[in-house]
Design a protein around this motif. Structure first.
Motif, PDB file in Angstrom:
ATOM      1  N   MET B   1      -3.405  12.090   1.087  1.00 15.38           N
ATOM      2  CA  MET B   1      -4.557  12.424   0.220  1.00 15.38           C
ATOM      3  C   MET B   1      -4.763  11.301  -0.778  1.00 15.38           C
ATOM      4  N   ILE B   2      -5.992  10.870  -0.960  1.00 15.06           N
ATOM      5  CA  ILE B   2      -6.253   9.924  -2.028  1.00 15.06           C
ATOM      6  C   ILE B   2      -7.186  10.569  -3.051  1.00 15.06           C
ATOM      7  N   ALA B  14     -10.361  12.932  -2.067  1.00 13.86           N
ATOM      8  CA  ALA B  14     -11.366  12.167  -1.325  1.00 13.86           C
ATOM      9  C   ALA B  14     -12.116  13.029  -0.318  1.00 13.86           C
ATOM     10  N   TYR B  19     -18.032   9.067   2.431  1.00 10.89           N
ATOM     11  CA  TYR B  19     -17.970   7.605   2.376  1.00 10.89           C
ATOM     12  C   TYR B  19     -19.328   7.048   2.802  1.00 10.89           C
ATOM     13  N   ARG B  44     -20.589  -6.743   8.373  1.00  7.80           N
ATOM     14  CA  ARG B  44     -19.732  -6.174   7.324  1.00  7.80           C
ATOM     15  C   ARG B  44     -18.590  -7.135   7.037  1.00  7.80           C
ATOM     16  N   ASN B  45     -18.151  -7.154   5.774  1.00 10.08           N
ATOM     17  CA  ASN B  45     -16.985  -7.989   5.449  1.00 10.08           C
ATOM     18  C   ASN B  45     -15.699  -7.334   5.931  1.00 10.08           C
ATOM     19  N   ASN B  46     -15.651  -6.001   5.854  1.00  9.44           N
ATOM     20  CA  ASN B  46     -14.528  -5.227   6.395  1.00  9.44           C
ATOM     21  C   ASN B  46     -13.180  -5.819   5.994  1.00  9.44           C
ATOM     22  N   PRO B  47     -12.958  -6.083   4.706  1.00 11.29           N
ATOM     23  CA  PRO B  47     -11.754  -6.831   4.308  1.00 11.29           C
ATOM     24  C   PRO B  47     -10.491  -5.974   4.401  1.00 11.29           C
ATOM     25  N   ALA B  48      -9.371  -6.656   4.604  1.00 15.27           N
ATOM     26  CA  ALA B  48      -8.067  -5.990   4.506  1.00 15.27           C
ATOM     27  C   ALA B  48      -7.554  -6.304   3.112  1.00 15.27           C
ATOM     28  N   TRP B  55     -19.573   5.708  -2.653  1.00  9.84           N
ATOM     29  CA  TRP B  55     -19.199   7.040  -2.185  1.00  9.84           C
ATOM     30  C   TRP B  55     -20.228   8.031  -2.735  1.00  9.84           C
ATOM     31  N   ARG B  69     -11.451  -0.086  -3.916  1.00  4.94           N
ATOM     32  CA  ARG B  69     -10.309   0.490  -3.202  1.00  4.94           C
ATOM     33  C   ARG B  69      -9.629  -0.607  -2.397  1.00  4.94           C
ATOM     34  N   THR B  71      -7.949  -1.513   0.961  1.00  3.24           N
ATOM     35  CA  THR B  71      -8.029  -0.874   2.277  1.00  3.24           C
ATOM     36  C   THR B  71      -6.683  -0.844   3.003  1.00  3.24           C
ATOM     37  N   MET B  72      -5.667  -1.579   2.505  1.00  2.00           N
ATOM     38  CA  MET B  72      -4.359  -1.487   3.155  1.00  2.00           C
ATOM     39  C   MET B  72      -3.563  -0.305   2.598  1.00  2.00           C
ATOM     40  N   ASN B  74      -5.061   2.116   0.278  1.00  2.00           N
ATOM     41  CA  ASN B  74      -5.976   3.160  -0.192  1.00  2.00           C
ATOM     42  C   ASN B  74      -5.858   3.418  -1.699  1.00  2.00           C
TER      43      ASN B  74
END
Lengths: 442, 108
Positions: B1-2, B14, B19, B44-48, B55, B69, B71-72, B74
């Motif tokens: 859960m975030i 969340a 999203y 999309r950049n879709n970064p890690a 949202w 946020r 993305t690795m 959360n």
């Protein structure tokens, strides 16, 4: 690419393509009950299925990603086109990404004619894969049921069935009575929250042992001279004047003219190393497996409305999958929300499973594209090819992707089967909408 | 859960939110070429790593918010109202036209 092509031309003329797997003559099995006994008694070490090599300073082709797509590409490059000076790089171990995390479902009952033709070729290749690789992949074509719980789903099923039949794919809409015959444990009554109105029945669909597919391709590629490098992370791609010149890895630099991005999850980041932006968002997809029980569930069951799919493995475990997580992430941690939601949905379909226990859950990364179709072929950077954007449907397309990407590399021409999936479709707006057949819940 | 810190409701699970997507600057449709527009639509950049995204608090105050946020992991470090909304322009512009359609539940 031109240099490669000339290399190939010389090679293909002597080798000659053999597309349909080797059905001529029966090869002796390398793994059999007899060899198991013999090794058991002799206590000898098992021979390595694929070798470890030192990284060479140059290769004709570098494949990034040691999953089913990357290994199949390397395998068919060597087998069909005689290009064996190929490196397959994986930052972990082979099959550690999507190829080892999917729920191993194979089917071809898609929605667009282009998609159906493509995935059907994959099913055909899977059917002869065990013989072709001389490796038992345990493909069980037990049938595939996509349930419809409302009118709109039923209409989409009917649409899919008709397009499937036009393309020669066995697919039909069946009613609750027939579903009950195929899956006696399913609650097909009208008293439930989402009664089952019908299903799209696809008899050639089924499940396979996904690790065996990866290992079989790895062994086949290795036997033909392909180098498989595990723990070799790509850290950069050298591009000059929009041409690929080499790859930087954690094990050293490689000079090459052709790089194929066969990664899932990291495909945006690898493409960005070559300066190519992708229309991809990465979502985790979770799955779970129960303790093994006696065989009772024959076909694969999918419910879009309930966001769940179920199949029983040969060992008796039930494998559950669901929709992708609701937001993008590279985290592969499981969540309680997933387990709770999944359990509720499964019990709605099969209340008799209430006492079963989940053994484990895991997540994999899905590269979602805006139209639920993959991105395959050339990019604006010469020599940088992509086989990415596989969302939740990459595993079932492994063999055909390898075959067509190998043909593209060898001939320099995009095969007709993958022409609709080019990266340029996002510039022309010519999208390939597969959401109606590729997404679990829609 | 975030937990997502909603500017109106405070930290919430969340699962209460929908999203919407990466925050990106929408080019002026009247002065943009097809290529640039399509890149805005699809690329999309879709970064890690750290990313800024929109949202929609669909099961709460039903307002859009912008959060940072990782993305690795959360991990969420900040959230605020969409900038343009703070400046008083309408919501469609504030979210780059990328407004959540409330269909209930996850998209897929």
């Amino acid at each position: 690419m031109r240099a490669i092509k000339s290399v190939l031309r010389a090679a293909t003329s002597s080798v000659g393509p053999d597309r349909n797997g080797s059905k001529k003559g029966h090869k002796p099995y390398r793994y059999s009950a007899f060899s198991l006994l013999r090794h058991g008694f002799s206590q000898a070490d098992w021979p390595r299925a694929w070798r470890k090599h030192d990284l060479k300073s140059s290769y004709d082709v570098v494949v990034v990603g040691g999953g089913v797509h990357g290994l199949a590409t390397a395998y068919y490059l060597a087998k069909n086109h005689g290009i064996a000076n190929v490196a397959v790089l994986d930052k972990g171990y082979i099959g550690s990404g999507g190829s080892g995390r999917n729920t191993a479902i194979i089917r071809s009952n898609y929605l667009t004619p282009e998609g159906i033709r493509f995935y059907d070729r994959s099913v055909k290749l899977y059917e002869s894969l065990s013989a072709d690789l001389n490796y038992n992949t345990m493909f069980a074509q037990r049938g595939h049921l996509t349930l419809a719980h409302n009118d709109s789903s039923l209409r989409t099923m009917r649409w899919r069935a008709e397009v499937n039949k036009l393309e020669g794919v066995d697919s039909e809409v069946i009613g609750p009575d027939e579903i009950k015959k195929l899956v006696p444990f399913m609650d097909t009554s009208e008293e439930v929250r989402y009664p089952i109105l019908g299903a799209l029945y696809h008899p050639p669909g089924g499940i396979i042992r996904h690790d065996a597919v990866v290992w079989g391709y790895a062994r086949g590629a290795d036997a033909q001279g392909v180098h498989i490098h595990q723990n070799a992370e790509v850290t950069g791609i050298d591009v000059a004047d929009l041409r690929v010149e080499g790859v930087k890895t954690s094990q050293g630099d490689i000079a090459t003219r052709v790089v194929v991005n066969c990664t899932a999850g990291w495909s945006t980041l690898i493409s960005q190393m070559a300066g190519v932006r992708m229309p991809i968002s990465t979502f985790p997809l979770q799955a779970a497996v129960t303790e093994p029980v006696r065989p009772f569930l024959d076909p694969v069951i999918v419910s879009g409305t309930l966001h769940v799919y179920v199949s029983q493995t040969d060992r008796g475990e039930l494998v559950f999958g669901a929709s992708v997580d609701p937001f993008t992430s590279y985290s592969m941690r499981g969540s309680l929300e997933f387990t709770e939601g999944l359990a509720g949905h499964v019990l709605e379909l099969m209340p008799s499973l209430a006492r079963m226990r989940l053994l484990r859950q895991w997540a994999g990364l899905c590269d979602m594209t805006p139209d639920f179709s993959p991105i395959m072929g050339v990019t604006p950077v010469a020599g940088f090819l992509v086989d990415v954007g596989w969302g939740t449907y990459g595993f079932k397309a492994g063999p055909v992707s390898g075959e067509t990407m190998a043909e593209l590399i060898a001939t320099g021409k995009t095969p007709e089967l993958i022409a609709p999936f080019g990266l340029d479709r996002f510039e022309s707006g010519d999208l390939m909408g597969e959401k109606g057949a590729a997404a679990v819940g829609h | 859960m975030i937990l997502l810190p909603c500017p109106y409701c405070g930290p919430r699970n969340a699962s209460e939110f929908r999203y919407v997507g990466e925050v990106s600057e929408r080019p002026d449709p009247n002065e943009t070429g097809v290529e640039e527009w399509r890149a805005y639509l699809y690329a999309r950049n879709n970064p890690a790593g750290w990313t800024t995204e929109t949202w929609f608090h669909s099961a709460g105050c039903r307002q859009h918010l912008v959060a940072e946020r990782h993305t690795m992991t959360n991990e969420v470090r900040t959230s605020r109202l969409p900038e343009a909304q703070l400046r008083g322009v309408n919501e469609e512009q504030a979210t780059g036209g990328n407004v959540a359609v409330d269909g209930g539940g996850a998209t897929y």
